[in-house]
Design a protein around this motif. Structure first.
Motif, PDB file in Angstrom:
ATOM      1  N   SER A   1      44.180 121.640 -56.865  1.00 62.96           N
ATOM      2  CA  SER A   1      44.437 120.428 -56.090  1.00 62.96           C
ATOM      3  C   SER A   1      45.200 120.776 -54.825  1.00 62.96           C
ATOM      4  O   SER A   1      46.169 121.546 -54.870  1.00 62.96           O
ATOM      5  CB  SER A   1      45.252 119.434 -56.912  1.00 62.96           C
TER       6      SER A   1
ATOM      7  N   ASP B   1      43.991 101.989 -61.845  1.00 61.38           N
ATOM      8  CA  ASP B   1      44.123 103.284 -61.173  1.00 61.38           C
ATOM      9  C   ASP B   1      45.265 104.124 -61.741  1.00 61.38           C
ATOM     10  O   ASP B   1      45.663 105.126 -61.136  1.00 61.38           O
ATOM     11  CB  ASP B   1      44.355 103.078 -59.665  1.00 61.38           C
TER      12      ASP B   1
ATOM     13  N   SER C   1      45.191 108.004 -61.810  1.00 60.92           N
ATOM     14  CA  SER C   1      45.351 108.727 -60.542  1.00 60.92           C
ATOM     15  C   SER C   1      46.598 108.288 -59.774  1.00 60.92           C
ATOM     16  O   SER C   1      46.772 108.652 -58.614  1.00 60.92           O
ATOM     17  CB  SER C   1      44.100 108.512 -59.670  1.00 60.92           C
TER      18      SER C   1
ATOM     19  N   ARG D   1      50.247 112.753 -59.761  1.00 58.24           N
ATOM     20  CA  ARG D   1      49.673 114.041 -60.173  1.00 58.24           C
ATOM     21  C   ARG D   1      50.312 114.353 -61.515  1.00 58.24           C
ATOM     22  O   ARG D   1      51.339 115.034 -61.612  1.00 58.24           O
ATOM     23  CB  ARG D   1      49.979 115.133 -59.147  1.00 58.24           C
TER      24      ARG D   1
ATOM     25  N   ASN E   1      47.078 115.006 -70.265  1.00 59.32           N
ATOM     26  CA  ASN E   1      47.825 115.884 -69.359  1.00 59.32           C
ATOM     27  C   ASN E   1      48.928 116.677 -70.057  1.00 59.32           C
ATOM     28  O   ASN E   1      49.770 117.280 -69.390  1.00 59.32           O
ATOM     29  CB  ASN E   1      48.423 115.048 -68.223  1.00 59.32           C
TER      30      ASN E   1
END
Length: 469
Positions: free
Chosen positions: A140, A226, A229, A232, A278
């Motif tokens: 990224s 959302d 996103s 991060r 994550n």
């Protein structure tokens, strides 16, 4: 020369978290075979379960090809498919080991686990070397990287082939010396519900350093589609969810029921998905309302939930969802007292205004001060006991609301006899709106929490300190 017949093993190095692996390689007249990545066996042998998502291969034609030193905000599993390298790793993370160096030759029978923030470099020792690495995040442009010059005098890496005689990119040659490197910071902790009673106590406990972020609903709405996103997320180690819908009586209305399920279940499900995907530790605050209060004795973490009302049902559902996150702590608490409007402040105000209250005397439990919840969460995150549910309240004998009210009156210098006990049924008999059913027994067993080394404050001591403040 590739070594055959090794057993799978991991060795710690001078860089914390950097592991040197010996890999079994099986050869015959046709060539050789190895399991370059085998999650079950490797995790059992001591490798972190780092959940790789991408596999990259760098092919190098010539001897002496040199690349690095690059530190990325993700973990790597570095190995060689063909050929041989001299590998060099430098700790570029914040902390006492910043600048520590480890080097080793790597062939197909060896690999290295490189933790997030450790700089990685290599020099090929054979032609046609295929260098492979698994990583647990996608590249990224928004990620934080650090770089170190290959010739840094402080690291003083003993390259087998002098850097003046090898192939290096101009970009790698231009990287800064160690004194100019920006260290990779540790992963962050995000506190949700930061403006509530517990959120403010967590801010007091954690402080305002760069490692911690605090968000109210205005900054991060769990209902936002959302959400995946919104950050991060790979830059976060922990999320503490101190946000919840807590209007227990209003939850019994049609509108309140919808809001309670949206906040305590749908929002928690979205957050749990982010945490699971994550590798984030999710700390979630639960409630005694998941029980019906009929047990004779204190509730343990293993007791089956039996919620009576809508609020309790939504909290139980949220707990079940959080329980599916691989790394989770569910903090089950009761009768929370912190900054802002609460039972203790109300009783103290009534005492000072000369009002003699009737208070429920057939519900029993312990107060839990938000400072103690925050301390318990801080302790669990620091010591990392087994994931799961932990009861967290203040310690001491169970008391009724009426008994607590009497102690508040005494604590502010008023006559405790001004408080009258009354049954739950009588107390709510004149209510004009919906009333949520309350568990009569809200006593939570603290044995599991104590086994982690945490000793909750005695409730009477905590109450006295709170009133003094």
């Amino acid at each position: 020369m590739t070594a055959f017949g090794k057993s799978l093993s991991f060795t710690e190095t001078a860089i914390p978290g950097l592991l040197l692996a010996e890999l079994p390689v099986h050869g015959d007249s046709r060539g050789w075979f190895k399991e370059n990545w085998q999650r079950e066996k490797m995790v059992a042998a001591g490798l972190p379960d780092f959940a790789p998502v991408q596999n990259n291969i760098s092919f190098n034609d010539a001897v002496g090809t040199t690349r690095g030193i690059h530190a990325e905000p993700w973990d790597k599993w570095v190995s060689v498919a063909t050929g041989r390298i001299f590998g060099a790793w430098v700790d570029l993370r914040e902390g006492e080991t910043f600048g520590a160096v480890f080097t080793a030759e790597i062939d197909p029978s060896r690999a290295v686990f490189v933790p997030r923030g450790v700089g990685n470099a290599y020099q090929t020792l054979e032609a046609d070397t295929a260098y492979a690495y698994l990583v647990n995040d996608h590249w990224s442009p928004d990620a934080e990287y650090s770089f170190l010059n290959l010739a840094d005098e402080t690291a003083a890496i003993a390259w087998p082939i002098p850097l003046t005689d090898v192939e290096i990119s101009a970009k790698d040659l231009a990287h800064p010396r160690l004194a100019e490197v920006t260290p990779i910071p540790p992963k962050k902790t995000l506190v949700l519900g930061a403006n509530g009673q517990l959120g403010r106590a967590l801010r007091e406990a954690f402080g305002d350093g760069q490692r911690f972020e605090y968000a109210g609903r205005e900054e991060l709405d769990l209902a936002d589609p959302d959400l995946p996103s919104a950050r991060r997320w790979r830059d976060y180690d922990t999320i503490v969810n101190a946000a919840a819908y807590t209007a227990v009586d209003l939850a019994e209305t049609a509108e309140g029921r919808a809001d309670a399920w949206a906040g305590n279940v749908a929002g928690v499900a979205a957050l749990a998905r982010v945490a699971a995907e994550n590798g984030i530790t999710l700390v979630h605050v639960s409630s005694d309302y998941v029980f019906d209060g009929t047990k004779d004795g204190a509730y343990s973490e293993a007791d089956a939930v039996r919620p009576l009302g809508v609020y309790g049902q939504t909290k139980a559902a949220g707990d079940a969802i959080v329980g599916t996150v691989p790394r989770h702590y569910i903090i089950r608490t009761s009768w929370v007292i912190g900054e802002g409007k609460n039972f203790v402040r109300t009783m103290a105000s009534l005492a000072e205004r000369g009002i003699d209250p009737s208070v429920v005397d057939d519900q029993f439990g312990r107060l839990t001060f938000t400072a103690d919840i925050a301390s318990a969460i801080d302790h669990l995150l620091a010591t990392r006991p087994p994931y799961g549910i932990y009861n967290v309240t203040n310690d001491g004998p169970a008391q009724s609301w009426a008994e607590i009210a009497k102690k508040v009156f005494e604590g502010v210098g008023s006559d405790a006899d001004r408080v009258s006990g009354v049954s739950t049924e009588s107390y709510f008999a004149s209510a004009t709106g919906p009333v949520a059913p309350r568990p009569k027994n809200s006593i939570l067993d603290l044995s599991k929490l104590r086994s982690t080394g945490f000793s909750p404050r005695q409730v009477d001591e905590a109450l006295a300190e709170y009133l003094a403040e």
